[in-house]
Design an enzyme around this catalytic site. Structure first.
Site, PDB file in Angstrom:
ATOM      1  N   TYR A 146       0.856  -1.184   0.000  1.00 16.91           N
ATOM      2  CA  TYR A 146       0.000   0.000   0.000  1.00 16.91           C
ATOM      3  C   TYR A 146       0.890   1.232   0.000  1.00 16.91           C
ATOM      4  O   TYR A 146       1.813   1.335   0.812  1.00 16.91           O
ATOM      5  CB  TYR A 146      -0.900   0.011   1.237  1.00 16.91           C
ATOM      6  CG  TYR A 146      -1.757   1.255   1.368  1.00 16.91           C
ATOM      7  CD1 TYR A 146      -2.801   1.492   0.485  1.00 16.91           C
ATOM      8  CD2 TYR A 146      -1.505   2.194   2.368  1.00 16.91           C
ATOM      9  CE1 TYR A 146      -3.581   2.640   0.604  1.00 16.91           C
ATOM     10  CE2 TYR A 146      -2.291   3.331   2.497  1.00 16.91           C
ATOM     11  CZ  TYR A 146      -3.321   3.550   1.604  1.00 16.91           C
ATOM     12  OH  TYR A 146      -4.096   4.681   1.722  1.00 16.91           O
ATOM     13  N   ASP A 241       9.362   2.762  -0.447  1.00 14.39           N
ATOM     14  CA  ASP A 241       8.333   3.468   0.310  1.00 14.39           C
ATOM     15  C   ASP A 241       8.525   3.133   1.783  1.00 14.39           C
ATOM     16  O   ASP A 241       8.124   2.074   2.259  1.00 14.39           O
ATOM     17  CB  ASP A 241       6.943   3.061  -0.175  1.00 14.39           C
ATOM     18  CG  ASP A 241       5.835   3.766   0.602  1.00 14.39           C
ATOM     19  OD1 ASP A 241       6.167   4.525   1.542  1.00 14.39           O
ATOM     20  OD2 ASP A 241       4.651   3.565   0.276  1.00 14.39           O
ATOM     21  N   LYS A 269       4.451   9.503   8.499  1.00 13.81           N
ATOM     22  CA  LYS A 269       4.207   8.952   9.837  1.00 13.81           C
ATOM     23  C   LYS A 269       5.197   9.469  10.899  1.00 13.81           C
ATOM     24  O   LYS A 269       5.025  10.591  11.356  1.00 13.81           O
ATOM     25  CB  LYS A 269       4.140   7.434   9.738  1.00 13.81           C
ATOM     26  CG  LYS A 269       2.952   7.038   8.820  1.00 13.81           C
ATOM     27  CD  LYS A 269       2.529   5.595   8.823  1.00 13.81           C
ATOM     28  CE  LYS A 269       1.214   5.479   8.060  1.00 13.81           C
ATOM     29  NZ  LYS A 269       1.206   4.568   6.926  1.00 13.81           N
TER      30      LYS A 269
HETATM   31  C1  LIG Z   1       0.555   5.007   5.558  1.00 19.99           C
HETATM   32  C2  LIG Z   1       1.297   4.698   4.325  1.00 19.99           C
HETATM   33  C3  LIG Z   1       1.226   5.515   3.190  1.00 19.99           C
HETATM   34  C4  LIG Z   1       0.245   6.661   3.078  1.00 19.99           C
HETATM   35  O1  LIG Z   1       0.508   7.684   3.974  1.00 19.99           O
HETATM   36  P1  LIG Z   1      -0.708   8.705   4.339  1.00 19.99           P
HETATM   37  O2  LIG Z   1      -0.053   9.703   5.226  1.00 19.99           O
HETATM   38  O3  LIG Z   1      -1.750   7.878   4.989  1.00 19.99           O
HETATM   39  O4  LIG Z   1      -1.160   9.284   3.063  1.00 19.99           O
HETATM   40  C5  LIG Z   1       2.033   5.230   2.118  1.00 19.99           C
HETATM   41  N1  LIG Z   1       2.878   4.189   2.140  1.00 19.99           N
HETATM   42  C6  LIG Z   1       2.979   3.372   3.214  1.00 19.99           C
HETATM   43  C7  LIG Z   1       3.947   2.241   3.196  1.00 19.99           C
HETATM   44  C8  LIG Z   1       2.179   3.588   4.324  1.00 19.99           C
HETATM   45  O5  LIG Z   1       2.238   2.747   5.363  1.00 19.99           O
END
Ligand SMILES: *Cc1c(COP(=O)(O)O)cnc(C)c1O
Length: 431
Positions: A146, A241, A269
């Site tokens: 994701y 990511d 995050k």
């Molecule tokens: C949470 C997450 C995102 C998206 O970040 P948001 O701040 O919710 O838009 C993208 N990539 C990974 C791996 C994530 O865990």
């Protein structure tokens, strides 16, 4: 005795009248486990309280950001003192430079970095940049990874989509989705074949180097290294990511643990200290393709917001001062020892994964190396497990397909209580 959640129930009923599904992000709605969500009233340290005054040991930690625990005084202080001087300017500030310097120091593959307001924006921008830099349109992603709700990346995605059984979203033009090649995770041969099938067409490979959005899945030995070699050979931009893993699993994220330099990385995050944030960065040569230097446009009214920078910088500083990464590993090990002892007594029908402060318990015999294997989990039993734990005041993510998070505020006593509750819960869910 069932916990009384009548106030939460009322709020949810009201929320349903004004907010689609009653929530501002889908997984919060408990669809993956059934029942209604509770409403948070406050949180402190490792605990969150609902509107009815029940408390829970929290293993979501705001889905990752609250790595010091909730309402840490240092973060509160940083936000408060920043706010006194104005909450947003849209003018460059010293804190943005400090944040950029810090990220480039902690993550050596990042030579230039730009801040955004969410992880979604960061991955969206990184993909656009990779396309602009290479002049190619196709990208490769992996099933179950994701990367936020970006059109090109919501194809076979994990997290909420998976929980709701919709890994592909409606509303994404077929023409765009066709540019996204999705492959199984942990399968280098599939990547090799795809790169040969589309010579000179793949702009980027994007992945979670440790997957946290199908539950926790670890890369097999040599997998990440193999991706680096293949992407170098085919001149494809490698994007890690690390929105979830960055500044959580190590100072320099998964790339530090594996000694790999991706071309671009995305963050979010933890670097926002709980405020809305994201970042993407990498090789100077690629990053300089961004406006105003280069032809790839990317912008944001609130990007580099002073409160988010202040909270994030304080969180990183505290992690360092409190020896955070080592302590989180210790806490993770304590939880793991307790849980594995329980599982040993319960037989081997579960797969436990952990790295540092992230963990998952899959209700399957395993192994779990990719989306398909994760989907073999017994979601009904997970849902029972989840609800028993909730009644015992332990809050796991309301889905089999989400990782759990520890914070520095979790105590060995919290972990003991949790493992004991898990043992009782497993007793109940055995059919
Ligand atoms: C949470 C997450 C995102 C998206 O970040 P948001 O701040 O919710 O838009 C993208 N990539 C990974 C791996 C994530 O865990």
């Amino acid at each position: 005795m069932k916990m009384n959640r009548s106030r939460s129930q009322l709020f949810f009923k009201e929320a349903l009248q004004f907010i689609p599904g009653g929530v501002n992000s889908p997984v919060r709605a408990f669809r993956g486990v059934g029942g209604d969500p509770f409403f948070a009233q406050k949180a402190l340290g490792s605990k969150v309280w609902d509107e009815d005054g029940n408390s829970y040991i929290d293993y979501i930690c705001s889905w990752g950001p609250s790595i010091l625990g909730h309402a840490d005084p240092s973060i509160f202080g940083a936000i408060q003192s920043a706010a006194q001087n104005g909450v947003s300017f849209g003018i460059p500030t010293a804190r943005e430079v400090e944040m950029a310097r810090k990220i480039t120091q902690w993550v050596p593959s990042v030579e230039r970095v730009r801040m955004t307001s969410s992880g979604t924006e960061a991955t969206m921008s990184a993909v656009r940049l990779a396309r602009g830099f290479t002049g190619r349109d196709k990208i490769i992603k992996f099933e179950g990874c994701y990367h936020g709700h970006v059109d090109s990346l919501l194809v076979k995605a994990g997290s909420g989509g998976l929980t709701l059984g919709q890994p592909d979203s409606a509303g994404i033009p077929r023409a765009l989705a066709e540019l996204t090649v999705t492959l199984p995770y942990n399968d280098l041969e599939a990547v090799r074949q795809a790169l040969e099938l589309y010579p000179g067409e793949i702009a980027a490979i994007i992945l979670e180097p440790v997957v946290g959005n199908v539950g926790l899945i670890l890369p097999l030995p040599g997998y990440l290294e193999g991706l680096r070699t293949l992407t170098e050979k085919h001149e494809v931009v490698l994007i890690f990511d690390e929105v979830m893993t960055g500044f959580r699993l190590a100072k320099g994220g998964v790339q530090e643990l594996h000694g790999i330099r991706p071309d671009l990385s995305t963050f979010g995050k933890v670097i926002g200290g709980g405020l809305p944030v994201g970042a993407f960065g990498g090789r100077k040569e690629i990053m300089d393709f961004l406006a105003p230097l280069g032809p790839v446009y990317q912008a944001g009214t609130l990007s580099g917001n002073p409160l988010a920078m202040a909270a994030g910088l304080m969180q990183l500083q505290q992690l360092e001062e409190r020896n955070g990464f080592m302590r989180l590993e210790e806490l993770g090990q304590i939880l793991e020892d307790r849980v594995l002892a329980t599982l040993k007594r319960k037989g081997s029908r579960y797969v436990w994964h952990r790295i540092g402060s992230m963990f998952s318990l899959f209700f399957t015999e395993g192994p779990v190396r990719n989306l398909k294997e994760a989907m073999a989990s017994d979601r009904e039993r997970f849902a029972c497990f989840f609800h028993y734990l909730l009644e015992e005041g332990v809050y796991l993510a309301p889905s089999q397909f989400e990782a759990g998070f520890l914070s520095l505020a979790h105590t060995p006593e919290d972990l003991d209580l949790t493992a004991a509750a898990m043992e009782r819960a497993l007793e109940k869910v055995i059919r």
